[in-house]
Design a protein around this motif. Sequence first.
Motif, short mmCIF file in Angstrom:
data_model
loop_
_atom_site.label_atom_id
_atom_site.label_comp_id
_atom_site.label_asym_id
_atom_site.label_seq_id
_atom_site.Cartn_x
_atom_site.Cartn_y
_atom_site.Cartn_z
N ALA A 23 0.84 -1.21 0.00
CA ALA A 23 0.00 0.00 0.00
C ALA A 23 0.87 1.25 0.00
N TYR A 38 -9.59 3.78 -0.34
CA TYR A 38 -8.51 3.31 0.51
C TYR A 38 -8.70 3.80 1.95
N ARG A 42 -9.18 1.69 5.30
CA ARG A 42 -8.14 1.81 6.32
C ARG A 42 -8.72 2.23 7.66
N GLY A 62 -7.23 -1.24 3.63
CA GLY A 62 -7.43 -0.19 2.64
C GLY A 62 -7.01 -0.65 1.25
N LEU A 63 -5.88 -1.34 1.17
CA LEU A 63 -5.39 -1.85 -0.12
C LEU A 63 -6.38 -2.87 -0.70
N VAL A 66 -9.31 -1.10 -2.21
CA VAL A 66 -9.03 -0.49 -3.52
C VAL A 66 -9.10 -1.54 -4.61
#
Length: 89
Positions: A23, A38, A42, A62-63, A66
């Motif tokens: 990330a 993201y 997160r 978060g990654l 996405v």
Amino acid sequence: YKLHAVCDYGGAYVTAVSQSIAADKILQDLTAEELSVYKRGRNSAHTAPKSATRAQYGRATGLECVFAYLHLSGQQERMQILFQKAFIK
């Protein structure tokens, strides 16, 4: 024996620590919309596993958000570009 090799190889993609590092590699390349996705992932409430800090787990989540967003919105080419920057290069 072969299964062990596959597990070792896959570990680079599925651990919170490695996803957190990935990330960090692509954050500057995210569009405004991707960055929003993201940050929502997160900042979501979660409990970190013993193998990662809360911050690492948050970045990993978060990654994943996405990549899920790009997949569900049909942006496979963009997803592939970011994946390569995050994990391959």
